[in-house]
Design a protein around this motif. Sequence first.
Motif, mmCIF file in Angstrom:
data_model
loop_
_atom_site.group_PDB
_atom_site.id
_atom_site.type_symbol
_atom_site.label_atom_id
_atom_site.label_comp_id
_atom_site.label_asym_id
_atom_site.label_seq_id
_atom_site.Cartn_x
_atom_site.Cartn_y
_atom_site.Cartn_z
ATOM 1 N N ILE A 20 3.492 10.090 -7.587
ATOM 2 C CA ILE A 20 4.192 10.539 -8.625
ATOM 3 C C ILE A 20 3.652 10.545 -10.028
ATOM 4 N N MET A 21 2.694 9.609 -10.349
ATOM 5 C CA MET A 21 2.197 9.670 -11.721
ATOM 6 C C MET A 21 1.384 11.024 -11.842
ATOM 7 N N ARG A 22 0.684 11.371 -10.744
ATOM 8 C CA ARG A 22 -0.198 12.431 -10.774
ATOM 9 C C ARG A 22 0.734 13.732 -11.168
ATOM 10 N N ALA A 23 1.752 13.658 -10.490
ATOM 11 C CA ALA A 23 2.635 14.856 -10.538
ATOM 12 C C ALA A 23 3.080 14.930 -12.178
ATOM 13 N N PHE A 24 3.410 13.899 -12.650
ATOM 14 C CA PHE A 24 3.910 13.825 -14.034
ATOM 15 C C PHE A 24 2.733 13.923 -15.035
ATOM 16 N N MET A 25 1.420 13.597 -14.606
ATOM 17 C CA MET A 25 0.214 13.812 -15.621
ATOM 18 C C MET A 25 -0.002 15.404 -15.562
ATOM 19 N N ASP A 26 0.064 15.864 -14.252
ATOM 20 C CA ASP A 26 -0.233 17.508 -14.181
ATOM 21 C C ASP A 26 0.738 18.298 -14.829
ATOM 22 N N ALA A 27 2.061 18.018 -14.826
ATOM 23 C CA ALA A 27 3.223 18.724 -15.248
ATOM 24 C C ALA A 27 3.268 18.808 -16.637
ATOM 25 N N GLN A 28 3.060 17.328 -17.122
ATOM 26 C CA GLN A 28 3.373 17.355 -18.693
ATOM 27 C C GLN A 28 2.092 17.532 -19.395
ATOM 28 N N LEU A 29 0.937 16.984 -18.878
ATOM 29 C CA LEU A 29 -0.360 17.463 -19.640
ATOM 30 C C LEU A 29 -1.332 18.400 -19.224
ATOM 31 N N GLY A 30 -1.294 18.608 -17.943
ATOM 32 C CA GLY A 30 -2.128 19.538 -17.536
ATOM 33 C C GLY A 30 -3.607 19.549 -17.818
ATOM 34 N N LEU A 31 -4.315 18.388 -17.691
ATOM 35 C CA LEU A 31 -5.505 18.209 -17.976
ATOM 36 C C LEU A 31 -6.402 18.042 -16.755
ATOM 37 N N ARG A 32 -7.536 18.566 -16.890
ATOM 38 C CA ARG A 32 -8.477 18.692 -15.758
ATOM 39 C C ARG A 32 -9.515 17.789 -16.021
ATOM 40 N N LEU A 33 -9.873 16.622 -15.467
ATOM 41 C CA LEU A 33 -10.847 15.501 -15.743
ATOM 42 C C LEU A 33 -11.888 15.322 -14.813
ATOM 43 N N LYS A 34 -13.027 15.173 -15.061
ATOM 44 C CA LYS A 34 -14.218 15.154 -14.216
ATOM 45 C C LYS A 34 -13.968 13.780 -13.550
ATOM 46 N N SER A 35 -13.425 12.747 -14.311
ATOM 47 C CA SER A 35 -13.394 11.516 -13.917
ATOM 48 C C SER A 35 -12.199 11.518 -12.641
ATOM 49 N N GLN A 36 -11.220 12.310 -12.940
ATOM 50 C CA GLN A 36 -10.099 12.565 -11.882
ATOM 51 C C GLN A 36 -10.650 13.180 -10.746
ATOM 52 N N ASN A 37 -11.409 13.966 -10.782
ATOM 53 C CA ASN A 37 -12.113 14.591 -9.521
ATOM 54 C C ASN A 37 -12.866 13.720 -8.791
ATOM 55 N N PHE A 38 -13.451 12.917 -9.274
ATOM 56 C CA PHE A 38 -14.382 11.830 -8.774
ATOM 57 C C PHE A 38 -13.304 10.811 -8.010
ATOM 58 N N GLU A 56 0.743 -1.225 -0.098
ATOM 59 C CA GLU A 56 -0.088 -0.044 -0.040
ATOM 60 C C GLU A 56 0.867 1.127 0.140
ATOM 61 N N SER A 57 1.901 1.381 0.808
ATOM 62 C CA SER A 57 2.909 2.536 1.047
ATOM 63 C C SER A 57 3.404 2.815 -0.591
ATOM 64 N N THR A 58 3.685 1.818 -1.149
ATOM 65 C CA THR A 58 4.509 2.000 -2.610
ATOM 66 C C THR A 58 3.288 2.379 -3.527
ATOM 67 N N ARG A 59 2.151 1.960 -3.495
ATOM 68 C CA ARG A 59 0.998 2.393 -4.427
ATOM 69 C C ARG A 59 0.710 3.859 -4.073
ATOM 70 N N GLU A 60 0.708 4.170 -2.918
ATOM 71 C CA GLU A 60 0.345 5.644 -2.409
ATOM 72 C C GLU A 60 1.547 6.452 -3.188
ATOM 73 N N GLU A 61 2.885 5.998 -3.310
ATOM 74 C CA GLU A 61 3.874 6.973 -3.816
ATOM 75 C C GLU A 61 3.807 6.843 -5.257
ATOM 76 N N LEU A 62 3.350 5.754 -5.725
ATOM 77 C CA LEU A 62 3.343 5.639 -7.183
ATOM 78 C C LEU A 62 2.263 6.715 -7.741
ATOM 79 N N LYS A 63 1.105 6.691 -7.010
ATOM 80 C CA LYS A 63 -0.012 7.437 -7.365
ATOM 81 C C LYS A 63 0.589 8.905 -7.271
#
Length: 251
Positions: free
Chosen positions: A224-242, A215-222
């Motif tokens: 990390i990938m959220r940071a890369f997605m926000d920095a590189q694509l900058g999308l705001r998705l309704k499904s992500q908010n959910f 679980e601790s690694t899953r949280e870290e991965l989440k």
Amino acid sequence: MLHRVEGIVIRSMDYGEGNAIITLCTENAGKIGVLVRGAKKVKSRHAALIQPFTLGQYVFFRNNGGLGTLNSGEIINSHHPIREDLIKAAYGSYACELLDRVLHDEETGSFWFRQLSACLNALEEGKEPGVIINLFEMKILQAAGYGPQLDSCIACGRERADDELLLSPRLGGTLCRSCRHNDPPAMEVSPRALKLIRLFAALDLTRLGNVDVKESTREELKKIMRAFMDAQLGLRLKSQNFLDQLDKYNI
């Protein structure tokens, strides 16, 4: 002209009285919009064909591009178990919305279709959804031209030991501590998470086996990938908010 495609429903919206417009991610024709007349009416023979995540054969008329009109269709895999499960449906919706936003209309190549199909199959099989989606996000980043550089420092180009590396979502890869001044907010990363991120970069979703990540690694991965997605694509998705709301209430 009559077209026949194999596709996955990534978006469905009501249109007029009883009609629907679906967006398909297809294997050989990219992303296509199709009007399905009467799909929302009671006992419509096309009702099942417009459900999110549905994989099917779709036959439609279309002249000179633009929106097609469905003639007939046949379901290959309804992915009904995903729609019945709140968590699976949330992650599946995120994968579909992400692909819809990144994939251009009629962009050719079967890569996108194969990755989404593998993602939905893995969700339906009950594999860890967070890890599946992180791997899917990595494939999206790579296919969009934003795949991170993970084998050497993105600033100086030198290979370093894993414990000397940070992650810089803004710069797009690993950063050695000597070069941290190039991105002071660079993230600390555990050796285990870094190894998995590299695995995500190298692994095709269609080859994903059993997933067992603590679980601790899953949280870290989440994070990390959220940071890369926000920095590189900058999308705001309704499904992500959910998904964020589900995390907030520990659902």
